[in-house]
Design a protein around this motif. Structure first.
Motif, PDB file in Angstrom:
ATOM      1  N   THR A 232       0.862  -1.180   0.000  1.00  0.00           N
ATOM      2  CA  THR A 232       0.000   0.000   0.000  1.00  0.00           C
ATOM      3  C   THR A 232       0.896   1.227   0.000  1.00  0.00           C
ATOM      4  O   THR A 232       2.079   1.150   0.380  1.00  0.00           O
ATOM      5  N   ASP A 233       0.361   2.353  -0.384  1.00  0.00           N
ATOM      6  CA  ASP A 233       1.152   3.581  -0.391  1.00  0.00           C
ATOM      7  C   ASP A 233       1.641   3.927   1.010  1.00  0.00           C
ATOM      8  O   ASP A 233       2.747   4.443   1.184  1.00  0.00           O
ATOM      9  N   ASP A 258      -5.801   1.670  -1.371  1.00  0.00           N
ATOM     10  CA  ASP A 258      -4.992   1.349  -2.550  1.00  0.00           C
ATOM     11  C   ASP A 258      -4.151   0.120  -2.243  1.00  0.00           C
ATOM     12  O   ASP A 258      -4.183  -0.412  -1.138  1.00  0.00           O
ATOM     13  N   TRP A 260      -1.944  -3.678  -3.605  1.00  0.00           N
ATOM     14  CA  TRP A 260      -2.088  -4.949  -4.296  1.00  0.00           C
ATOM     15  C   TRP A 260      -1.623  -6.096  -3.399  1.00  0.00           C
ATOM     16  O   TRP A 260      -0.975  -5.883  -2.372  1.00  0.00           O
ATOM     17  N   ALA A 276      -8.283   2.053  -7.741  1.00  0.00           N
ATOM     18  CA  ALA A 276      -8.369   2.837  -6.514  1.00  0.00           C
ATOM     19  C   ALA A 276      -9.720   2.653  -5.841  1.00  0.00           C
ATOM     20  O   ALA A 276     -10.764   2.590  -6.504  1.00  0.00           O
TER      21      ALA A 276
END
Length: 549
Positions: A232-233, A258, A260, A276
């Protein structure tokens, strides 16, 4: 002199410890302390979201999914220019995936199998819907009658599977679309709400895999990492060990806007990357040495008589950096360079640039070695000059040793005075090795981790730079060049140290027997360049000394 030799031995030992530590971290990664462990599975292997809309999952209660994902279900094939996929009627799962541009490990006659239905592993890409009566990865879909083949002139090929209508009239179709020259497939659900009430289901996309490592033990008897990874960010890249999932100790982010989920193994990776929006990650032990890792996404509410869709791209293929960058933000992090990423990443970029010029990874390694040698030429030249001067001082140091006998204090003081008068740094010869160590380890991880090097030939007997030299020719050459380098260096005044230093090339040769051929090639070229440079500097120093006399 004694101090310099001791530092050389310490440097060598440190490099070996760092390589071993890197292997261990790659095999048993530290777990980040972020969110709690993932979503609990239903008894039939279907995950249950912890969001407000929590529904019961269909299936056979009390029967964990511990068999092949579609052992008895019909299946069909999809062929593109880069892969052959087997799609099962059970759940529409992709239960087998052959990568036609990559050969099986140790078997050039067969393609590499990523998703596997039991030949060596149990590994599949699964998906389904979560909602009363909606199809899951255990639902039997209706398959098309014939296999799908990507034809000349076509850019994509699709497979549509139909699920049985629910009791209240909801119809679901699953659509899988493959593209030319791509390892990305879109997995979509089309939901037609024929009931009399609105629905707001969830969709899940997961990987089911056994806990066996993808590759056999490598050098030093250890294995590369195999297991789930999340990104994630906010929390960045997080690897999860299968054992921690079993022990319910796995730590990773579970909810995010967000990111994967991936199943990582040596050289290859599969990943789900929703667009998103809110999503929930999970990793669960299914029993029977099977594990599930995936993501749950909400589906927008569908009114009666209306239709809705949900789609998530799937990447399943090699860890080729250019493809990973395009799939999802941060997906290139699955290529793990360890703690020397700051050196390894640009090193691979330079290697790739030289490969584009030469078309051969072996020559690219040689050109990178020459470039690195040129970059550090001033530093290494200063070091070799110091070593050459030390060599000319050898007879005088020997006389001092005889003069002072066992009085180590006076001997050391006299040696320091001599170094000061002659403006010689006894530690200067350590610098070339100190410079090479981080580059050596970084290149080791590049050769170990990047799929571009897998099966890459150089010339003659070297047909795969990522594995050891089959005939041990390069390690023997490396040992010979290391011996020559040792002879060019000033001999220690201590006979025991001199014998130890003469043993170093033998130890290096033995160690390098199991290293990737590409790494040994780098070391051989570096040794040859160092010998040429040191020989020339020795000649210049000796000539200058004779002229002074």
């Amino acid at each position: 002199m004694d101090t310099r030799r001791l530092i050389l031995l310490l440097v060598f030992s440190f490099s070996m410890v760092m390589l071993w530590d890197g292997w261990q971290k790659h095999t048993h990664p530290a777990q980040p302390a972020t969110a709690a462990s993932g979503t609990a599975p239903a008894s039939n292997g279907v995950p249950t979201p912890t969001a407000a809309t929590t529904v019961s999952a269909p299936g056979v209660p009390g029967v964990p999914q511990i068999a092949s994902p579609a052992a008895a279900a019909p299946r069909m094939k999809v062929r593109t220019d880069v892969l052959v996929a087997d799609v099962s009627a059970e759940g529409g799962d992709i239960v087998r995936l052959e990568l036609t541009r990559h050969k099986a490990t140790g078997d050039a006659e067969h393609d590499y199998v990523l998703f596997d239905d039991g030949e060596k592993h149990l590994y599949a890409a699964q998906s389904g819907l979560i909602g009363n009566g909606l199809p899951t990865h255990k639902t039997r879909f209706a398959l098309p009658a014939q296999e799908r083949v990507l034809k000349d002139g076509e850019d994509a090929v699709s497979v549509r599977l139909e699920a049985p209508a629910t009791a209240d009239g909801i119809r679901v179709s699953k659509l899988i679309t493959f593209h030319r020259g791509s390892y990305v497939a879109e997995v979509s659900y089309e939901i037609a709400n024929g009931s009399g009430a609105p629905i707001a289901p969830h969709a899940y996309f997961q990987f089911m895999r056994d806990g066996k490592p993808a590759e056999q033990a490598g050098g030093f008897g250890v294995q590369t990492f195999t297991g789930p990874a999340f990104y994630t960010d906010a929390e960045k890249y997080q690897k999860v060990n299968f054992q921690d999932v079993t022990d319910k100790k796995a730590k990773f982010v579970t909810k995010a806007p967000d990111g994967w989920v991936a199943m990582v193994q040596h050289y290859f990776v599969a990943g789900w990357a929703p667009a998103a929006g809110e999503r929930e990650f999970f990793a669960n032990a299914l029993g029977g040495d099977l594990f599930a890792a995936g993501v749950i996404v909400p589906v927008a509410a569908i009114a009666p008589g209306q239709s809705g869709t949900v789609s998530v791209p799937l990447y399943a293929g090699p860890q080729e950096q250019s493809r990973l960058d395009q799939f999802a933000k941060g997906f290139d992090l699955v290529v793990d360079y360890g703690w020397l990423t700051i050196i390894a990443a640009p090193l691979f970029w330079v290697l790739e640039w030289f490969h584009k010029l030469t078309g051969n990874w072996g020559w690219a390694i040689i050109l990178v070695t020459i470039a690195l040698k040129a970059l550090f030429f001033p530093l290494s030249a200063a070091s070799y000059k110091s070593m050459a001067k030390m060599k000319t001082l050898g007879p005088r140091l020997q006389r001092m040793k005889e003069q002072f006998g066992d009085d180590k204090m006076k001997l050391n003081q006299a040696m320091m005075d001599l170094y000061k008068r002659e403006k010689v740094n006894p530690l200067g010869g350590c610098l070339p090795i100190l410079i090479q160590i981080p580059v050596f380890i970084a290149l080791y991880w590049v050769l170990l981790g990047v799929v571009e090097m897998r099966g890459a030939p150089w010339l003659g007997w070297i047909q795969d730079l990522s594995v050891k030299d089959p005939y041990y020719i390069l390690p023997l050459i490396m040992g010979a060049t290391s011996f020559i380098q040792t002879k060019l260096n000033p001999a220690p005044p201590d006979p025991i140290q001199a014998k130890v230093m003469m043993m170093m090339p033998i130890l290096f040769t033995f160690m390098f027997l199991w290293f990737p051929a590409g790494l040994v090639l780098y070391w051989v070229v570096n040794n040859c360049l160092s010998i040429a440079q040191q020989w020339q500097i020795n000649r210049m120093i000796e000539a200058g000394g004779k002229a002074a006399e």
